[in-house]
Scaffold this active site. Structure first.
Site, PDB file in Angstrom:
ATOM      1  N   ALA A  63     -36.717  56.352 -57.976  1.00 38.38           N
ATOM      2  CA  ALA A  63     -36.355  56.197 -56.573  1.00 38.38           C
ATOM      3  C   ALA A  63     -37.430  56.888 -55.744  1.00 38.38           C
ATOM      4  O   ALA A  63     -38.119  57.795 -56.229  1.00 38.38           O
ATOM      5  CB  ALA A  63     -34.993  56.827 -56.323  1.00 38.38           C
ATOM      6  N   GLY A 108     -35.038  56.144 -61.644  1.00 33.91           N
ATOM      7  CA  GLY A 108     -34.517  54.811 -61.317  1.00 33.91           C
ATOM      8  C   GLY A 108     -35.251  53.683 -62.031  1.00 33.91           C
ATOM      9  O   GLY A 108     -34.716  52.580 -62.163  1.00 33.91           O
ATOM     10  N   GLU A 111     -33.621  53.479 -65.313  1.00 34.93           N
ATOM     11  CA  GLU A 111     -32.275  52.944 -65.018  1.00 34.93           C
ATOM     12  C   GLU A 111     -32.315  51.447 -64.698  1.00 34.93           C
ATOM     13  O   GLU A 111     -31.414  50.704 -65.087  1.00 34.93           O
ATOM     14  CB  GLU A 111     -31.652  53.753 -63.867  1.00 34.93           C
ATOM     15  N   GLU A 131     -35.238  63.511 -63.064  1.00 35.15           N
ATOM     16  CA  GLU A 131     -34.556  63.955 -61.843  1.00 35.15           C
ATOM     17  C   GLU A 131     -34.267  65.460 -61.844  1.00 35.15           C
ATOM     18  O   GLU A 131     -34.257  66.102 -60.797  1.00 35.15           O
ATOM     19  CB  GLU A 131     -33.222  63.188 -61.665  1.00 35.15           C
TER      20      GLU A 131
HETATM   21  N1  CAA Z   1     -41.353  58.257 -55.155  1.00 36.77           N
HETATM   22  C1  CAA Z   1     -42.295  58.193 -54.163  1.00 36.77           C
HETATM   23  N2  CAA Z   1     -43.621  58.190 -54.417  1.00 36.77           N
HETATM   24  C2  CAA Z   1     -44.017  58.263 -55.691  1.00 36.77           C
HETATM   25  C3  CAA Z   1     -43.101  58.333 -56.757  1.00 36.77           C
HETATM   26  C4  CAA Z   1     -41.718  58.323 -56.440  1.00 36.77           C
HETATM   27  N3  CAA Z   1     -40.771  58.342 -57.398  1.00 36.77           N
HETATM   28  N4  CAA Z   1     -43.797  58.428 -57.915  1.00 36.77           N
HETATM   29  C5  CAA Z   1     -45.102  58.396 -57.569  1.00 36.77           C
HETATM   30  N5  CAA Z   1     -45.244  58.299 -56.238  1.00 36.77           N
HETATM   31  C6  CAA Z   1     -46.480  58.244 -55.451  1.00 36.77           C
HETATM   32  C7  CAA Z   1     -47.148  59.604 -55.381  1.00 36.77           C
HETATM   33  O1  CAA Z   1     -46.580  60.381 -54.342  1.00 36.77           O
HETATM   34  C8  CAA Z   1     -48.589  59.210 -55.091  1.00 36.77           C
HETATM   35  O2  CAA Z   1     -48.688  58.848 -53.739  1.00 36.77           O
HETATM   36  P1  CAA Z   1     -50.011  59.319 -52.881  1.00 36.77           P
HETATM   37  O3  CAA Z   1     -51.160  58.621 -53.581  1.00 36.77           O
HETATM   38  O4  CAA Z   1     -49.715  58.794 -51.522  1.00 36.77           O
HETATM   39  O5  CAA Z   1     -50.081  60.798 -53.002  1.00 36.77           O
HETATM   40  C9  CAA Z   1     -48.751  57.925 -55.900  1.00 36.77           C
HETATM   41  O6  CAA Z   1     -47.410  57.435 -56.148  1.00 36.77           O
HETATM   42  C10 CAA Z   1     -49.407  58.138 -57.246  1.00 36.77           C
HETATM   43  O7  CAA Z   1     -48.687  59.130 -57.938  1.00 36.77           O
HETATM   44  P2  CAA Z   1     -49.373  60.476 -58.510  1.00 36.77           P
HETATM   45  O8  CAA Z   1     -50.567  60.860 -57.695  1.00 36.77           O
HETATM   46  O9  CAA Z   1     -48.313  61.514 -58.661  1.00 36.77           O
HETATM   47  O10 CAA Z   1     -49.864  59.949 -59.928  1.00 36.77           O
HETATM   48  P3  CAA Z   1     -50.038  60.774 -61.269  1.00 36.77           P
HETATM   49  O11 CAA Z   1     -50.757  59.901 -62.219  1.00 36.77           O
HETATM   50  O12 CAA Z   1     -50.622  62.108 -60.988  1.00 36.77           O
HETATM   51  O13 CAA Z   1     -48.538  61.005 -61.797  1.00 36.77           O
HETATM   52  C11 CAA Z   1     -46.263  60.402 -62.291  1.00 36.77           C
HETATM   53  C12 CAA Z   1     -47.736  59.925 -62.150  1.00 36.77           C
HETATM   54  C13 CAA Z   1     -46.136  61.347 -63.464  1.00 36.77           C
HETATM   55  C14 CAA Z   1     -45.410  59.177 -62.502  1.00 36.77           C
HETATM   56  C15 CAA Z   1     -45.856  61.128 -60.984  1.00 36.77           C
HETATM   57  O14 CAA Z   1     -46.175  60.325 -59.879  1.00 36.77           O
HETATM   58  C16 CAA Z   1     -44.402  61.469 -60.920  1.00 36.77           C
HETATM   59  O15 CAA Z   1     -43.960  62.415 -61.531  1.00 36.77           O
HETATM   60  N6  CAA Z   1     -43.638  60.714 -60.113  1.00 36.77           N
HETATM   61  C17 CAA Z   1     -42.250  60.971 -59.873  1.00 36.77           C
HETATM   62  C18 CAA Z   1     -41.389  60.556 -61.026  1.00 36.77           C
HETATM   63  C19 CAA Z   1     -39.957  60.930 -60.777  1.00 36.77           C
HETATM   64  O16 CAA Z   1     -39.615  62.074 -60.614  1.00 36.77           O
HETATM   65  N7  CAA Z   1     -39.065  59.924 -60.750  1.00 36.77           N
HETATM   66  C20 CAA Z   1     -37.664  60.126 -60.516  1.00 36.77           C
HETATM   67  C21 CAA Z   1     -37.336  59.945 -59.070  1.00 36.77           C
HETATM   68  S1  CAA Z   1     -35.664  60.410 -58.679  1.00 36.77           S
HETATM   69  C22 CAA Z   1     -34.740  59.077 -59.116  1.00 36.77           C
HETATM   70  O17 CAA Z   1     -35.235  58.090 -59.609  1.00 36.77           O
HETATM   71  C23 CAA Z   1     -33.270  59.197 -58.824  1.00 36.77           C
HETATM   72  C24 CAA Z   1     -32.451  58.104 -59.381  1.00 36.77           C
HETATM   73  O18 CAA Z   1     -32.013  58.127 -60.510  1.00 36.77           O
HETATM   74  C25 CAA Z   1     -32.097  56.971 -58.540  1.00 36.77           C
END
Ligand code: CAA
Length: 257
Positions: A63, A108, A111, A131
Site C-alpha cells: 500500500a 499489499g 496480499e 508492515e
Molecule cells: N509506498 C509508497 N512509495 C513506495 C513504496 C510504498 N509501499 N515502496 C516504494 N516506494 C517508492 C519509494 O518511496 C521511492 O520513491 P522515490 O524515488 O520518490 O523516493 C521509490 O518507490 C523506489 O523505492 P526505493 O528507493 O525505496 O527503492 P529500493 O530499491 O531502495 O527499495 C524496497 C525497494 C525494499 C521495496 C523499498 O522501497 C521498500 O521497503 N518499500 C516499502 C515496502 C513496504 O513496506 N510495503 C508495505 C506497505 S504497508 C501495506 O502494504 C499495508 C497493507 O497491508 C495494505
C-alpha cells in the site's frame, strides 16, 4: 486510467502502472481495480485474468506508505475495507486469476497475489509482509490468507519479523506455483493461462468456488458446499459433453455452461 492498464481478450491482463513508486497501491488504484473487476465479471469472453506490475522492479511494493502516513484511524479503516472488498472480489471472480510477480511483492503486494488463484514468480521476485516495520500489520487480508496458504509457522515468521523471502523460498514454502527467468514471466504465465482457458468454464467456476469454501467455511460446511457444486455440474452442458467426449475418445468442445 493511467495508473492501471487493462488489456481485454480471452486472456485479459491488468497491470498496476506506477513503476516510479514501485506500483504502490493508493486509493485510486485500488478503486480502479474494483472497476476493472466489475468489467471482467460482466464480460463472458474473458476466460482468465492475469495481474502484474509495470516495470522490472516490482509487482506491487505494498500500500502507498506516503498516502497512509496522512490517514486518520477512520481513513485507515476505510482503506482497509476497500482493500478487503477488492481482494474478496478477486477470489469471487468466476474465472481463474494468475498473479505474474515480476519483482517486489510486499505488504499489499503479497496480499494482492494471495487474492489470485495461482502465483507465477520471476527469479527476481521478493515476497514479504513488512508492515511491522511501519508500526502496522497487514491490512488487505494477509493475516488470514497467508497462514491459510503457507501454514501458521511460516506466516507468523513473515508477519512478525517483516522479513522478505526470495522466489526460490516462496516456491519451497508453497506460496508460488512456479518460478521462471524474468524474461519468461509473461510468456510462461500466458501459457499457463491458455491451459486454464482450454478447460470448461463452468467446471472451473465450481472448482474455484469450492476451493474458496475451504478458506471461508468450517470443514463440514465446505464439504457440503462441494456436494452442491459437484451436483450442479451434472446440470451443465459441459459435463454432458466432457463425459461423452471421453467415452467417444475425442477432445471435448466446451460451451462453458
Ligand atoms: N509506498 C509508497 N512509495 C513506495 C513504496 C510504498 N509501499 N515502496 C516504494 N516506494 C517508492 C519509494 O518511496 C521511492 O520513491 P522515490 O524515488 O520518490 O523516493 C521509490 O518507490 C523506489 O523505492 P526505493 O528507493 O525505496 O527503492 P529500493 O530499491 O531502495 O527499495 C524496497 C525497494 C525494499 C521495496 C523499498 O522501497 C521498500 O521497503 N518499500 C516499502 C515496502 C513496504 O513496506 N510495503 C508495505 C506497505 S504497508 C501495506 O502494504 C499495508 C497493507 O497491508 C495494505
Amino acid at each position: 486510467m493511467e495508473e492501471l492498464i487493462f488489456e481485454k481478450g480471452e486472456i485479459a491482463t491488468v497491470t498496476v502502472n506506477r513503476p516510479k513508486a514501485l506500483n504502490a497501491l493508493n486509493r485510486t488504484v485500488v478503486e480502479g481495480l474494483a472497476h476493472v473487476l466489475r468489467d471482467v465479471r460482466r464480460d463472458p469472453s474473458i476466460r482468465v485474468l492475469i495481474v502484474t506490475g509495470a516495470g522490472d522492479r516490482a509487482f506491487v511494493a505494498g500500500a502507498d506508505i506516503a498516502a497512509m502516513s496522512a490517514m486518520s484511524t477512520v481513513d485507515g479503516m476505510e482503506f482497509c475495507r476497500l482493500g478487503h472488498r477488492v481482494m474478496a472480489t478477486f477470489e469471487e471472480l468466476p474465472i481463474p486469476v494468475i498473479a505474474a510477480v515480476n519483482g517486489f511483492a510486499l505488504g499489499g503486494g503479497t496480499e494482492l497475489a494471495l487474492g489470485c488463484d495461482l502465483i507465477i514468480a520471476s527469479e527476481k521476485a521478493r515476497f514479504g509482509q513488512p508492515e511491522i516495520n511501519l508500526g502496522l500489520i497487514p491490512g488487505f487480508g494477509g493475516t488470514q490468507r497467508l497462514p491459510h496458504r503457507i501454514g501458521q509457522a511460516r506466516a507468523r515468521e513473515l508477519i512478525l519479523t517483516g522479513d522478505m523471502i526470495d522466489a526460490k523460498t516462496a516456491l519451497e514454502w508453497g506460496l508460488v506455483n512456479k518460478v521462471v527467468a524474468p524474461d519468461q514471466l509473461i510468456p510462461a504465465t500466458r501459457e499457463f493461462a491458455a491451459k486454464l482457458a482450454s478447460k470448461s468454464g463452468f467446471a472451473l467456476r465450481q472448482a474455484k468456488a469450492a476451493l474458496r469454501a475451504s478458506f471461508t467455511m468450517e470443514e463440514d460446511a465446505g464439504l457440503r458446499f462441494e456436494q452442491s457444486a459437484f451436483g450442479l455440474c451434472f446440470g451443465s452442458e459441459d459435463k454432458a459433453e466432457g463425459t461423452k467426449a471421453f467415452v467417444e475418445k475425442r477432445d471435448p468442445k466446451w460451451q462453458h455452461r
